[in-house]
Structure formats: C-alpha cells, structure tokens
Write an enzyme that holds these catalytic residues in place. Structure first.
Site, PDB file in Angstrom:
ATOM      1  N   HIS A 115      32.548  43.441  42.115  1.00 27.93           N
ATOM      2  CA  HIS A 115      33.872  43.947  42.688  1.00 27.93           C
ATOM      3  C   HIS A 115      33.168  45.053  43.981  1.00 27.93           C
ATOM      4  O   HIS A 115      34.213  45.631  44.475  1.00 27.93           O
ATOM      5  CB  HIS A 115      34.664  44.680  41.699  1.00 27.93           C
ATOM      6  CG  HIS A 115      34.102  45.951  40.933  1.00 27.93           C
ATOM      7  ND1 HIS A 115      34.511  47.177  41.224  1.00 27.93           N
ATOM      8  CD2 HIS A 115      33.443  46.021  40.027  1.00 27.93           C
ATOM      9  CE1 HIS A 115      33.903  48.260  40.755  1.00 27.93           C
ATOM     10  NE2 HIS A 115      33.177  47.566  39.819  1.00 27.93           N
ATOM     11  N   GLY A 165      28.256  45.737  36.336  1.00 30.90           N
ATOM     12  CA  GLY A 165      27.224  46.361  36.770  1.00 30.90           C
ATOM     13  C   GLY A 165      26.794  47.411  35.812  1.00 30.90           C
ATOM     14  O   GLY A 165      25.413  47.570  35.334  1.00 30.90           O
ATOM     15  N   SER A 166      27.738  48.000  34.900  1.00 33.55           N
ATOM     16  CA  SER A 166      27.195  48.968  34.034  1.00 33.55           C
ATOM     17  C   SER A 166      26.297  48.176  32.816  1.00 33.55           C
ATOM     18  O   SER A 166      25.273  48.436  32.313  1.00 33.55           O
ATOM     19  CB  SER A 166      28.320  49.786  33.217  1.00 33.55           C
ATOM     20  OG  SER A 166      29.005  50.295  34.326  1.00 33.55           O
ATOM     21  N   SER A 213      27.270  44.042  40.685  1.00 33.94           N
ATOM     22  CA  SER A 213      28.543  43.935  40.251  1.00 33.94           C
ATOM     23  C   SER A 213      29.360  43.406  41.353  1.00 33.94           C
ATOM     24  O   SER A 213      29.390  43.750  42.483  1.00 33.94           O
ATOM     25  CB  SER A 213      28.971  45.248  39.893  1.00 33.94           C
ATOM     26  OG  SER A 213      30.322  45.020  39.573  1.00 33.94           O
ATOM     27  N   ASN A 263      25.676  55.605  45.314  1.00 33.22           N
ATOM     28  CA  ASN A 263      27.191  55.272  45.617  1.00 33.22           C
ATOM     29  C   ASN A 263      27.741  56.340  46.053  1.00 33.22           C
ATOM     30  O   ASN A 263      29.070  56.361  46.572  1.00 33.22           O
ATOM     31  CB  ASN A 263      27.730  54.734  43.994  1.00 33.22           C
ATOM     32  CG  ASN A 263      27.234  55.754  43.268  1.00 33.22           C
ATOM     33  OD1 ASN A 263      25.971  56.005  42.708  1.00 33.22           O
ATOM     34  ND2 ASN A 263      27.924  56.421  42.283  1.00 33.22           N
ATOM     35  N   THR A 278      31.567  33.027  25.924  1.00 37.44           N
ATOM     36  CA  THR A 278      31.933  32.023  26.766  1.00 37.44           C
ATOM     37  C   THR A 278      32.043  32.522  28.366  1.00 37.44           C
ATOM     38  O   THR A 278      32.559  33.750  28.337  1.00 37.44           O
ATOM     39  CB  THR A 278      33.307  31.555  26.270  1.00 37.44           C
ATOM     40  OG1 THR A 278      33.111  31.211  24.887  1.00 37.44           O
ATOM     41  CG2 THR A 278      33.808  30.555  27.313  1.00 37.44           C
ATOM     42  N   GLN A 329      25.570  49.037  44.806  1.00 32.70           N
ATOM     43  CA  GLN A 329      25.974  49.489  46.155  1.00 32.70           C
ATOM     44  C   GLN A 329      25.299  48.686  47.120  1.00 32.70           C
ATOM     45  O   GLN A 329      25.905  48.644  48.418  1.00 32.70           O
ATOM     46  CB  GLN A 329      25.841  51.001  46.149  1.00 32.70           C
ATOM     47  CG  GLN A 329      26.792  51.928  45.398  1.00 32.70           C
ATOM     48  CD  GLN A 329      28.401  51.838  45.722  1.00 32.70           C
ATOM     49  OE1 GLN A 329      28.393  51.596  47.015  1.00 32.70           O
ATOM     50  NE2 GLN A 329      28.844  51.832  44.953  1.00 32.70           N
ATOM     51  N   CYS A 374      33.904  58.100  38.524  1.00 36.04           N
ATOM     52  CA  CYS A 374      33.713  58.230  37.127  1.00 36.04           C
ATOM     53  C   CYS A 374      33.905  59.673  36.923  1.00 36.04           C
ATOM     54  O   CYS A 374      34.373  60.172  35.799  1.00 36.04           O
ATOM     55  CB  CYS A 374      32.418  57.903  36.739  1.00 36.04           C
ATOM     56  SG  CYS A 374      31.926  56.285  37.489  1.00 36.04           S
TER      57      CYS A 374
HETATM   58  C1  LIG Z   1      30.038  50.739  40.600  1.00 35.78           C
HETATM   59  C2  LIG Z   1      28.569  51.006  40.231  1.00 35.78           C
HETATM   60  C3  LIG Z   1      28.212  50.526  38.993  1.00 35.78           C
HETATM   61  C4  LIG Z   1      29.089  50.150  37.774  1.00 35.78           C
HETATM   62  O1  LIG Z   1      29.355  48.766  37.995  1.00 35.78           O
HETATM   63  P1  LIG Z   1      30.679  48.458  37.108  1.00 35.78           P
HETATM   64  O2  LIG Z   1      30.657  46.837  37.297  1.00 35.78           O
HETATM   65  O3  LIG Z   1      31.791  49.287  37.636  1.00 35.78           O
HETATM   66  O4  LIG Z   1      30.276  48.439  35.808  1.00 35.78           O
HETATM   67  C5  LIG Z   1      26.776  50.895  38.817  1.00 35.78           C
HETATM   68  N1  LIG Z   1      26.097  51.421  39.524  1.00 35.78           N
HETATM   69  C6  LIG Z   1      26.405  51.675  40.933  1.00 35.78           C
HETATM   70  C7  LIG Z   1      25.390  52.146  41.924  1.00 35.78           C
HETATM   71  C8  LIG Z   1      27.599  51.646  41.255  1.00 35.78           C
HETATM   72  O5  LIG Z   1      28.079  51.941  42.289  1.00 35.78           O
END
Ligand SMILES: *Cc1c(COP(=O)(O)O)cnc(C)c1O
Length: 396
Positions: free
Chosen positions: A202, A71-72, A200, A152, A238, A180, A325
């Site tokens: 996860h 996500g970052s 993202s 988040n 890749t 989120q 974080c």
């Molecule tokens: C977790 C999160 C991210 C970052 O995602 P990652 O895959 O961990 O880099 C960005 N924005 C929000 C709102 C998040 O909750």
C-alpha cells in the site's frame, strides 16, 4: 472543492494496474493455491508469477520472496529471524537507529525487556546515520543490524550500500525496512548486500494488507504463524491471491516508472519546499539531497502541528504531522527529536508526501494556503507574540 491528497507516506491510492489485476484475480482466480485441481493450479500459477515479478525488480530470486500481510509483519519476522539465528551462537545484540518505524522500534523495545541488548544509533542533524557509527557499534555478540532504507517522516535515504558492505565484511545479518523506498527508488538486494528486506504494497500504489519479506536463500525465516506449509513452510495461511497479484502489478508498474515519476515528483517537491521556505521562522527537516522524491517535512515555530493539519483539512488539503501511528498522541515525533530539534519546534511539524498523481496547480494552492494558516495560528499564539516582542528567543 477538490480535495488534495498529500499523505502518500501514510498510504497511497491504488494504481490502475493494481485495481485491474485485483478485480480480474477476484473474478477469475478464487481457488486455493494448495488445492490439487485446476482451480488450485491456476492460483498457484498466479502466485508464482507474482513471486517472480517481486524478485525481478529487487534483483532477487523468486524463492527468496515470502508473502506476508503487511510491512509490520515483515519487519517483525525479520527481527525474530535475526535473533533466532543469533541465539545459536549466543549472540544477543542488535543494532538499529533512533528513527526507525514503530514496527521495528516497538519490537526492539520488547526484546530489550526480554534481555536482549539493543543499540539505537543516533543520526546526524540531516537525518542520516553514519556508516562509521554502524561499524563502531558492532560487537562480538552482534546478531543483527536493522536500519531502514528511507525514513517515513523526513524521507531521508540511508547509506544502505555502505552499511551492507560493513555487515557483509563482519558477517552480520543485515535487514532493511524498505517500505518507504520500494517502488520509489531503485533497490538491488544483491548489489547492496541486503540479507532481509521488508516491503508493503500500500506504499507503492498497491492494496492494503499485503507485503513481502525478502530473505536471502541461505537464511530460513522464523515462523510467526504456525499452520500449513505455505511460503516454503515459513508463513502459514492461505495466500491472499488477489492482494498478492495486485501488489506485483503495482510493483512492476512503479518500478518501470521510477525514473519518470521520480523526476516529476521531485520537481513538485522542490517547488513546494522553496515556496514554503519563504515563511519566516521555519525549518526543512532532513537532508535535501538524499531524500525520497515525494517528501516535504517542515516545522513552523509558534504553530501546533495538529491545529495546522485541521485547518489544512478544512481547506481541502490532506497532510500529516509526524507519522500516522503517532498522530492522536501529544508526544512530538521521535524522528524529529532524534534530529536534535527542541520539543516546541518538533510540535509544529508538517509532512506533505507527494505522489505522481499530484499536480502543479495543487502545489501552487498549497504554497498560497499554508502561509495564510500559519499566519492565522501565529496571531493566536502567545509564544509567537513573545518571540515577536523579543521577550522570548526563537528556538530556530
Ligand atoms: C508504513 C510503514 C511500515 C508498516 O507497513 P504496514 O504495511 O502499514 O504494516 C513499516 N515501515 C515503514 C518505514 C513504513 O512507512
């Protein structure tokens, strides 16, 4: 003792569908999707199918989906895309909010140092940005609006449709960090006039280390990584085929169950909020209606968030204080401060983020345990003692 996981805003466990797809893909599809042989073809097919699934549940087109590592990365790429396109028209102003994730905030702070102008909009006490404030902040030289879909820390859902409409009318690029929201509430990029969107895996029961950037077809994303021609030449490297296939399986599973999981989880959430609200001198953070189904965020006066977390962990409950974080640092959460909470109160915050894997028994156990710990910590707190004796005023 059974352990209870209530930190799903930090990360989630993988669903059965995600795990199975990941293992199947690792075992049966190890080719490089760029190779010109059957192994490569197989990987390319899996890649395309995954792209189609991600697109389908966002109401996008497959060619508008770019796979990333997280996500970052997607957030960074969206912002750099926005300013690159803006630069062509000499536009150097970006609009965002004070409650964004650090993947957005830190990138914007860096750009500010590099000479860009950034407006960080306030949110109301309820943790929601006002569409009118977005409209008034727009200037001649605004290149990009980036506002998160759902927060988040406090779970508030932003008025994305209204903001999308404003941006469309004023012909300004609109990006939303939907990390989120994805898989938890319905997302339709077309209906909401979203130009770019980050997800993202996860955060919706998929694997770590894989995400997407949706980028509307008329927008060419700025490359962060130079190299081969992967992802239509916009993101070299890749492809992580097992991760991508597993993400698609997780997203499909989550989206098909949004209604069911949402109803179940929000019922648990409301029970938990009601139960914990009986503790004296506490506050629930964030709007109670426009809220993610799994988010509970509260502050308890006279209590340190960190101590609360450690004691909860000893009792088998995994929670969080602010975002993953920022824990480890002593600064209170920027999101809670943006709500107008005093520092002392913001320090005593607790985030319990639920999923459909949680049970009613777990909720009952937490409703019993948290007041005990809060009471114990307050007994040792000089601040609380003063408030009790009337020597200090409550800040709530
Ligand atoms: C977790 C999160 C991210 C970052 O995602 P990652 O895959 O961990 O880099 C960005 N924005 C929000 C709102 C998040 O909750």
């Amino acid at each position: 003792m059974e352990r209870i996981y209530m930190d799903n805003a930090a990360t989630t466990q993988m669903s059965e569908a995600a795990k199975k797809t990941m293992i199947d893909t690792m075992e049966n599809c190890y080719g490089n999707a760029s190779s010109l042989h059957s192994f490569g073809n197989h990987a390319a097919i899996i890649l395309q199918q995954s792209r189609e699934i991600m697109a389908k549940y966002l109401n996008a087109e497959p060619r508008e989906i770019y796979f990333t590592s997280c996500g970052s990365e997607s957030d960074n790429q969206a912002i750099l895309t926005g300013i690159k396109l803006g630069a062509k028209k000499n536009k150097k102003h970006i609009i965002s909010t004070k409650i964004e994730h650090h993947a957005i905030l830190h990138m914007l702070e860096r750009l500010k140092k590099e000479g860009y102008e950034v407006t960080f909009l306030d949110v109301g006490k309820n943790g929601i940005v006002k569409p009118n404030d977005v409209a008034s902040a727009i200037k001649e030289n605004t290149a990009l609006v980036t506002i998160m879909y759902a927060n988040n820390e406090i779970g508030t859902i932003q008025p994305i449709k209204e903001i999308g409409q404003i941006c469309k009318d004023k012909k300004i690029l609109f990006h939303t960090d939907a990390v989120q929201a994805g898989g938890h509430i319905d997302i339709d990029v077309a209906e909401n006039n979203i130009d770019m969107l980050s997800l993202s895996a996860h955060k919706f029961n998929g694997p770590k280390g894989v995400g997407i950037l949706y980028c509307k077809k008329n927008i060419i994303p700025e490359r962060l990584i130079e190299g081969g021609g992967h992802e239509r030449g916009r993101r070299a490297g890749t492809e992580n085929i097992p991760g991508i296939a597993s993400m698609a399986a997780a997203f499909e599973d989550s989206c098909l169950n949004i209604q069911k999981h949402g109803e179940y989880t929000s019922k648990l959430r409301d029970k938990l909020i009601a139960g914990l609200s009986k503790i004296p001198n506490c506050i629930v953070n964030g709007d109670l209606t426009n809220r993610l189904p799994g988010n509970v965020n509260m502050c308890f006066e006279g209590v340190e968030g960190e101590s609360l977390l450690l004691m909860l962990d000893m009792r088998g409950i995994a929670a969080s204080s602010g975002s993953a974080c920022t824990s480890g640092s002593l600064d209170p959460s920027h999101v809670l401060l943006a709500l107008g909470l005093p520092h002392e109160i913001a320090h005593g915050s607790l985030r319990l983020s639920l999923s459909h894997y949680n049970t009613e028994e777990e909720i009952d156990y937490i409703i019993k345990t948290v007041p005990e710990i809060v009471g114990y910590l307050r007994n040792m707190s000089p601040v609380w003692e003063k408030i009790q004796k009337g020597e200090m005023k409550s800040r709530l």
